[in-house]
Design a protein around this motif. Structure first.
Motif, PDB file in Angstrom:
ATOM      1  N   GLU A  16       0.750   4.227  -2.840  1.00 15.26           N
ATOM      2  CA  GLU A  16       0.652   5.640  -2.469  1.00 15.26           C
ATOM      3  C   GLU A  16       1.765   6.442  -3.121  1.00 15.26           C
ATOM      4  OE1 GLU A  16       0.684   8.442   1.563  1.00 15.26           O
ATOM      5  OE2 GLU A  16       0.232   6.297   1.717  1.00 15.26           O
ATOM      6  N   ASP A  17       2.998   5.890  -3.135  1.00  9.08           N
ATOM      7  CA  ASP A  17       4.114   6.556  -3.813  1.00  9.08           C
ATOM      8  C   ASP A  17       3.798   6.738  -5.293  1.00  9.08           C
ATOM      9  OD1 ASP A  17       5.564   6.602  -1.461  1.00  9.08           O
ATOM     10  OD2 ASP A  17       6.709   4.791  -1.919  1.00  9.08           O
ATOM     11  N   GLU A  29       0.827  -1.207   0.000  1.00 10.85           N
ATOM     12  CA  GLU A  29       0.000   0.000   0.000  1.00 10.85           C
ATOM     13  C   GLU A  29       0.862   1.258   0.000  1.00 10.85           C
ATOM     14  OE1 GLU A  29      -3.098  -0.128  -0.480  1.00 10.85           O
ATOM     15  OE2 GLU A  29      -3.542  -2.229  -0.067  1.00 10.85           O
ATOM     16  N   ASP A  30       2.031   1.206   0.642  1.00  3.30           N
ATOM     17  CA  ASP A  30       2.957   2.342   0.618  1.00  3.30           C
ATOM     18  C   ASP A  30       3.459   2.596  -0.802  1.00  3.30           C
ATOM     19  OD1 ASP A  30       2.849   2.722   3.430  1.00  3.30           O
ATOM     20  OD2 ASP A  30       4.319   1.112   3.711  1.00  3.30           O
ATOM     21  N   ASP A  75      10.092   3.377  -0.453  1.00  7.59           N
ATOM     22  CA  ASP A  75       9.490   2.186   0.139  1.00  7.59           C
ATOM     23  C   ASP A  75       9.823   0.906  -0.604  1.00  7.59           C
ATOM     24  OD1 ASP A  75       7.938   3.399   2.311  1.00  7.59           O
ATOM     25  OD2 ASP A  75       6.800   4.349   0.695  1.00  7.59           O
ATOM     26  N   GLN A 125       0.852   6.950  -6.768  1.00  7.48           N
ATOM     27  CA  GLN A 125      -0.184   7.962  -6.942  1.00  7.48           C
ATOM     28  C   GLN A 125       0.350   9.371  -6.755  1.00  7.48           C
ATOM     29  OE1 GLN A 125      -2.987   6.491  -4.047  1.00  7.48           O
ATOM     30  NE2 GLN A 125      -4.078   5.208  -5.540  1.00  7.48           N
ATOM     31  N   GLU A 126       1.432   9.478  -5.998  1.00 13.22           N
ATOM     32  CA  GLU A 126       2.052  10.790  -5.760  1.00 13.22           C
ATOM     33  C   GLU A 126       3.148  11.101  -6.770  1.00 13.22           C
ATOM     34  OE1 GLU A 126       3.336  10.639  -1.737  1.00 13.22           O
ATOM     35  OE2 GLU A 126       1.297  10.843  -0.895  1.00 13.22           O
TER      36      GLU A 126
END
Length: 211
Positions: free
Chosen positions: A70-71, A66-67, A80, A73-74
């Protein structure tokens, strides 16, 4: 008969076959949650009707998949995970095998290829992680040909048609991507493929990606 080739009567060791199927469709991967390490033959299968990516990486200690999402998407660039260079695009119906030497740890696959509405597949849940433990003791396959990336370009030997083992090696000082493709339409290139994506992936794709 299990005997050695020299007829000594000592049982011959059976070769270890450490093949792990990784099956993709819309929108997810199916594979074992735990695999044996060492030399691993990851059999990548696109059973879907869309193109899929098999982006491959290792999670850093304390991070989870999930990290990584998130990376992504950013805009990427997070700390990570380590990028281990998977397969950028695999056409529907294609199976290929990626052989890697994996140490114990947590690894993942994800797909950032867009759907016809331009949503990345990872945003629809197309990612998975798995644990690597121990060492299966498998040996790497015999290589039929090597494609070399340099800082100036690619060195590609003459290749025969049919199934074969190709080693991709980066001898340069920069990171390089290996994208293997075949033209479906005469003269088609990656720009034509990008235009096909931009038009909602209607009709047949102008390029075929065997891995």
């Amino acid at each position: 008969n299990g005997r050695s080739p020299d007829g000594s009567g000592v049982p011959a060791e059976e070769p270890v076959d450490n093949v792990v199927p990784v099956v993709a469709d819309e929108y997810g991967y199916s594979m074992p949650a735990e695999v044996k390490g060492g030399v691993v033959s990851l059999e990548l299968v696109n059973e879907g009707s869309e193109h899929h990516e098999f982006a491959f990486g290792a999670l850093e200690e304390g991070a989870d998949i999930e990290d990584v999402i998130e990376d992504l998407q950013e805009g990427g660039g997070g700390d990570d995970s380590e990028d281990l260079a998977g397969v950028p695009i695999l056409s529907p119906g294609v199976t290929m095998t990626m052989v890697r030497e994996l140490k114990p740890g947590t690894y993942f696959f994800l797909c950032a290829f867009p759907d016809p509405d331009f949503t990345p597949h990872a945003a629809k849940g197309m990612y998975t992680s798995f644990e690597v433990t121990g060492d299966a003791g498998a040996e790497p396959p015999q290589v039929d040909a090597t494609i070399m990336a340099t800082n100036e370009g690619f060195e590609v030997p003459e290749l025969s048609a049919g199934e074969q083992v190709i080693e991709f090696r980066n001898s340069g000082t920069k990171e390089h991507e290996f994208l293997l493709l075949r033209r479906v339409e005469s003269g088609a290139g990656t720009k034509d493929f990008e235009r096909w994506i931009g038009k909602g992936q209607k009709g047949d794709a102008p390029l075929f990606f065997p891995g």
